[in-house]
Design an enzyme around this catalytic site. Structure first.
Site, PDB file in Angstrom:
ATOM      1  N   HIS A 237       0.878  -1.386   0.058  1.00  0.00           N
ATOM      2  CA  HIS A 237      -0.162   0.089  -0.020  1.00  0.00           C
ATOM      3  C   HIS A 237       0.696   1.345   0.047  1.00  0.00           C
ATOM      4  O   HIS A 237       1.909   1.310   0.760  1.00  0.00           O
ATOM      5  CB  HIS A 237      -0.851   0.006   1.288  1.00  0.00           C
ATOM      6  CG  HIS A 237      -0.116  -0.240   2.517  1.00  0.00           C
ATOM      7  ND1 HIS A 237       0.151   1.167   3.094  1.00  0.00           N
ATOM      8  CD2 HIS A 237       0.021  -1.208   3.282  1.00  0.00           C
ATOM      9  CE1 HIS A 237       0.817   0.706   4.203  1.00  0.00           C
ATOM     10  NE2 HIS A 237       0.843  -0.615   4.442  1.00  0.00           N
ATOM     11  N   ASP A 238       0.413   2.200  -0.793  1.00  0.00           N
ATOM     12  CA  ASP A 238       0.993   3.496  -0.906  1.00  0.00           C
ATOM     13  C   ASP A 238       2.368   3.840  -1.298  1.00  0.00           C
ATOM     14  O   ASP A 238       3.055   4.610  -1.220  1.00  0.00           O
ATOM     15  CB  ASP A 238       1.226   4.157   0.608  1.00  0.00           C
ATOM     16  CG  ASP A 238      -0.159   4.275   1.177  1.00  0.00           C
ATOM     17  OD1 ASP A 238      -1.159   5.110   0.681  1.00  0.00           O
ATOM     18  OD2 ASP A 238      -0.593   3.491   2.345  1.00  0.00           O
TER      19      ASP A 238
ATOM     20  N   GLY B 156       4.955  -0.860   2.799  1.00  0.00           N
ATOM     21  CA  GLY B 156       4.168   0.215   2.527  1.00  0.00           C
ATOM     22  C   GLY B 156       4.922   1.310   2.654  1.00  0.00           C
ATOM     23  O   GLY B 156       5.921   1.513   3.081  1.00  0.00           O
TER      24      GLY B 156
END
Length: 256
Positions: free
Chosen positions: A119-120, A137
């Site tokens: 994520h991200d 992340g």
């Protein structure tokens, strides 16, 4: 072009000349650009926007919710550029509201089998993730980076453009541009000279980058002292300036 066993949700938008293989699933809020190939048994969920000319192989999972325990089903997104190859069993997750709410992948990248983009994360262009390479992340990966097999990058780290993360490297600090790493925790071993040659850098700029590496890592200087010593070459060579700018902006500190 759409196999009868594939499931395309009503909210999905597919461009021209898109192929979807047997038993694949395309969820709502997914946009897929022209000339993409989705092989069999692929799962693509949204909100996700995928550009044109991408090829996603069997059993890949693209745009799934992240593995962050804080995630509470917020409508975060994934954006993928053009002409990427995503091989078998690769996983690419959407972002979280703790960051910008989006995972971004550029163009012309190769994600080999079993790679993971958390994520991200932000991945640039012309990047190669070899088999089982993973980034956690909020990791940022610059253009032309190579992550060798079974390498891993700790959350919030940044990998500078043209760096080479060697196989089995465990990266827990930022890796400056052009630097090659090895080991766990990853340490610097050299400049990615071969990569620079392949990308058309002139020999004098490559030599200047090697001098910069030696200044940063072989002269027992502090970071500020090393940057000051590199100012003359930085004025002549953009590659050296790129290294300096990266080191100055590093929040986690660079690998040593």
């Amino acid at each position: 072009m759409i196999h009868p066993t594939a499931i395309i949700e009503p909210g999905a938008k597919l461009g021209n000349n898109v192929s979807v293989g047997p038993y694949s699933y395309i969820g709502n809020d997914v946009t897929i650009g022209d000339n993409c190939i989705i092989e069999s048994h692929v799962v693509v969920k949204g909100p996700s926007t995928i550009g044109s000319g991408n090829h996603i192989f069997q059993f890949a999972s693209v745009g799934e919710a992240c593995q962050d325990k804080k995630y509470a089903n917020e409508p975060t997104t994934l954006i993928i550029g053009d002409n990427n190859v995503i091989r078998e069993c690769a996983t690419i997750h959407r972002g979280t509201i703790q960051d910008q709410g989006v995972t971004k992948i550029g163009s012309n990248n190769l994600f080999m089998a079993y790679t993971h983009v958390a994520h991200d994360a932000v991945v640039g262009d012309n990047v190669i993730f070899a088999n089982n390479a993973s980034v956690a992340g909020h990791v940022h990966v610059g253009d032309w980076v190579i992550l060798a097999g079974n390498s891993g990058v700790h959350q919030f780290c940044k990998i500078g453009s043209h760096a080479f993360v060697g196989m089995y490297s465990g990266v827990n600090k930022d890796v400056p541009p052009f630097v090659t790493t090895i080991g766990t925790p990853a340490g610097p071993v050299a400049i990615n000279t071969e990569g620079m040659k392949r990308r058309g850098f002139e020999s004098d700029e490559i030599m200047a980058t090697r001098r910069a590496y030696k200044t940063l890592y072989r002269k027992s200087l502090g970071v500020e002292e090393a940057i000051a010593e590199l100012s003359e070459d930085a004025a002549k060579y953009p590659a050296v300036q790129l290294m300096i700018d990266f080191v100055k902006s590093s929040e986690r500190g660079i690998i040593r």
